[in-house]
Design a protein around this motif. Structure first.
Motif, PDB file in Angstrom:
ATOM      1  N   ALA A 215       0.829  -1.205   0.000  1.00  0.00           N
ATOM      2  CA  ALA A 215       0.000   0.000   0.000  1.00  0.00           C
ATOM      3  C   ALA A 215       0.863   1.255   0.000  1.00  0.00           C
ATOM      4  O   ALA A 215       0.546   2.245  -0.672  1.00  0.00           O
ATOM      5  CB  ALA A 215      -0.925  -0.010   1.216  1.00  0.00           C
ATOM      6  N   ALA A 216       1.973   1.216   0.753  1.00  0.00           N
ATOM      7  CA  ALA A 216       2.886   2.364   0.761  1.00  0.00           C
ATOM      8  C   ALA A 216       3.495   2.583  -0.617  1.00  0.00           C
ATOM      9  O   ALA A 216       3.654   3.724  -1.070  1.00  0.00           O
ATOM     10  CB  ALA A 216       3.986   2.139   1.795  1.00  0.00           C
ATOM     11  N   ARG A 217       3.814   1.489  -1.296  1.00  0.00           N
ATOM     12  CA  ARG A 217       4.382   1.609  -2.645  1.00  0.00           C
ATOM     13  C   ARG A 217       3.367   2.203  -3.614  1.00  0.00           C
ATOM     14  O   ARG A 217       3.696   3.080  -4.425  1.00  0.00           O
ATOM     15  CB  ARG A 217       4.830   0.230  -3.129  1.00  0.00           C
ATOM     16  N   LEU A 218       2.121   1.744  -3.536  1.00  0.00           N
ATOM     17  CA  LEU A 218       1.097   2.255  -4.448  1.00  0.00           C
ATOM     18  C   LEU A 218       0.773   3.720  -4.176  1.00  0.00           C
ATOM     19  O   LEU A 218       0.361   4.447  -5.082  1.00  0.00           O
ATOM     20  CB  LEU A 218      -0.174   1.405  -4.318  1.00  0.00           C
ATOM     21  N   SER A 219       0.959   4.146  -2.927  1.00  0.00           N
ATOM     22  CA  SER A 219       0.678   5.541  -2.589  1.00  0.00           C
ATOM     23  C   SER A 219       1.864   6.458  -2.864  1.00  0.00           C
ATOM     24  O   SER A 219       1.781   7.658  -2.629  1.00  0.00           O
ATOM     25  CB  SER A 219       0.285   5.654  -1.116  1.00  0.00           C
ATOM     26  N   GLY A 220       2.974   5.868  -3.315  1.00  0.00           N
ATOM     27  CA  GLY A 220       4.141   6.675  -3.644  1.00  0.00           C
ATOM     28  C   GLY A 220       5.158   6.777  -2.540  1.00  0.00           C
ATOM     29  O   GLY A 220       6.182   7.440  -2.698  1.00  0.00           O
ATOM     30  N   SER A 221       4.913   6.122  -1.400  1.00  0.00           N
ATOM     31  CA  SER A 221       5.865   6.165  -0.294  1.00  0.00           C
ATOM     32  C   SER A 221       6.924   5.093  -0.480  1.00  0.00           C
ATOM     33  O   SER A 221       6.821   4.225  -1.336  1.00  0.00           O
ATOM     34  CB  SER A 221       5.145   5.954   1.040  1.00  0.00           C
ATOM     35  N   LYS A 222       7.928   5.155   0.345  1.00  0.00           N
ATOM     36  CA  LYS A 222       9.010   4.184   0.298  1.00  0.00           C
ATOM     37  C   LYS A 222       9.285   3.652   1.692  1.00  0.00           C
ATOM     38  O   LYS A 222       9.092   4.342   2.684  1.00  0.00           O
ATOM     39  CB  LYS A 222      10.300   4.806  -0.261  1.00  0.00           C
ATOM     40  N   VAL A 223       9.758   2.431   1.733  1.00  0.00           N
ATOM     41  CA  VAL A 223      10.172   1.848   3.007  1.00  0.00           C
ATOM     42  C   VAL A 223      11.544   2.398   3.357  1.00  0.00           C
ATOM     43  O   VAL A 223      12.478   2.308   2.560  1.00  0.00           O
ATOM     44  CB  VAL A 223      10.222   0.314   2.910  1.00  0.00           C
ATOM     45  N   ASP A 224      11.655   2.977   4.543  1.00  0.00           N
ATOM     46  CA  ASP A 224      12.906   3.627   4.931  1.00  0.00           C
ATOM     47  C   ASP A 224      13.742   2.728   5.821  1.00  0.00           C
ATOM     48  O   ASP A 224      14.407   3.189   6.747  1.00  0.00           O
ATOM     49  CB  ASP A 224      12.611   4.943   5.648  1.00  0.00           C
ATOM     50  N   ALA A 225      13.718   1.426   5.557  1.00  0.00           N
ATOM     51  CA  ALA A 225      14.499   0.506   6.387  1.00  0.00           C
ATOM     52  C   ALA A 225      15.994   0.767   6.240  1.00  0.00           C
ATOM     53  O   ALA A 225      16.739   0.749   7.219  1.00  0.00           O
ATOM     54  CB  ALA A 225      14.177  -0.940   6.005  1.00  0.00           C
ATOM     55  N   MET A 226      16.445   1.019   5.010  1.00  0.00           N
ATOM     56  CA  MET A 226      17.870   1.275   4.810  1.00  0.00           C
ATOM     57  C   MET A 226      18.296   2.573   5.482  1.00  0.00           C
ATOM     58  O   MET A 226      19.383   2.665   6.059  1.00  0.00           O
ATOM     59  CB  MET A 226      18.173   1.337   3.309  1.00  0.00           C
ATOM     60  N   GLU A 227      17.425   3.580   5.446  1.00  0.00           N
ATOM     61  CA  GLU A 227      17.752   4.843   6.102  1.00  0.00           C
ATOM     62  C   GLU A 227      17.871   4.664   7.608  1.00  0.00           C
ATOM     63  O   GLU A 227      18.769   5.225   8.246  1.00  0.00           O
ATOM     64  CB  GLU A 227      16.664   5.869   5.782  1.00  0.00           C
TER      65      GLU A 227
END
Length: 313
Positions: A215-227
């Motif tokens: 859902a985050a990907r479809l909304s344009g967000s990104k997973v910030d695990a690497m950050e």
């Protein structure tokens, strides 16, 4: 002059919109059951009502036959439960099987849901059940101890075979020069149904991270695990935490290799970081059925049989 006023007005509008977005973002960050319980519950009810409304409209528009069939099935089920007759024993038997399946699946879900914070139901329920049945089978020299497949540990009741004497089951069927010894091939079918259902539940429990990330990907967000890993790279949290971070970095750096076989391997071994794999699969657009099928095979078939074999041995 008019052009300058229009530019100023446009800038003010942009600033106003940016301010509203920032205010909305802060409100969302502070919105939780702990800080604003009534508002959170209100939004939850509204979201559920909206989802139900859309689902009903969709079914009425495109799934009229499905809705009609579901209504007929529910009506027949209610009639079978409420009306007395010779079918009662079959309904009761079916109810036992449903409770049995839902119980072990729910235990599996409780074990894996919550990003690793779930209950350790293998240690609490499945492991003791396997151990108790194995001990009883070894003592009695036979495996036909259950009165039915659902005769297992369940909520508020134990199995009927646990407190029975071996004489009630009959003479031993497996004997050797070293006493009674039940082969694994005979023991496994008696306990693998519970293990497979539990494993299927653990696979279902891995779906929320996948769907949230998708859902985050479809909304344009990104997973910030690497950050987050980069921010915490300078912290010294011990040897275990350091190794976990290294494994997370490796998974994130090899995300392009996320395919059916990779997911299957990650799901087939005890892996506390599989939630991260689910998040990555959702973020990088792995199809749902590929993710769920690989996870189910790995957790419900391969991993559970490895755990059962280790427990029996």
């Amino acid at each position: 002059m008019g052009v300058g006023n229009e530019a100023t007005s446009s800038q003010q509008m942009d600033l106003s919109i940016a301010g509203l977005r920032e205010k909305h973002r802060r409100e969302l960050e502070n919105l939780s059951l702990m800080t604003q319980p009534f508002k959170t519950f209100k939004f939850f009810v509204l979201a559920v009502a909206r989802y139900l409304k859309r689902s009903i409209l969709y079914l009425l528009g495109k799934g009229g036959w499905l809705l009609l069939l579901s209504t007929v099935v529910v009506a027949l089920g209610v009639l079978l439960i409420t009306i007395d007759g010779p079918h009662e024993k079959h309904v009761e038997e079916l109810s036992h099987y449903l409770h049995f399946g839902l119980w072990w699946i729910a235990l599996g879900v409780a074990s894996s849901i919550g990003l690793g914070s779930g209950l350790h139901t293998f240690v609490l329920y499945l492991g003791p059940h396997i151990a108790l049945f194995t001990i009883k089978a070894m003592q009695c020299g036979r495996v036909d101890l259950k009165s039915a497949p659902y005769d297992t540990i369940q909520l508020k009741r134990g199995p009927s075979w646990l407190d029975k004497d071996c004489d009630e089951f009959g003479p031993p069927l497996f004997t050797s020069s070293h006493g009674t010894r039940v082969p694994l091939s005979s023991l496994l079918p008696q306990i693998q149904i519970e293990a497979i259902l539990w494993g299927l539940g653990t696979a279902l429990g891995e779906l929320p991270p996948y769907f949230i990330s998708r859902a985050a990907r479809l909304s344009g967000s990104k997973v910030d695990a690497m950050e987050e890993l980069d921010d915490s790279s300078s912290e010294d949290n011990g040897v275990v935490a350091t190794h976990l971070k290294q494994i997370k970095r490796w998974l994130l750096s090899h995300s392009q290799h996320m395919n059916f076989f990779t997911i299957l391997v990650l799901a087939s071994v005890p892996n506390p970081l599989f939630d991260l794999a689910g998040i990555m699969c959702g973020q990088f657009g792995i199809p749902f059925w590929k993710f769920f099928l690989a996870t189910s095979i790995g957790k419900a078939i391969i991993k559970t049989h490895i755990q059962v074999r280790n427990k029996v041995d």
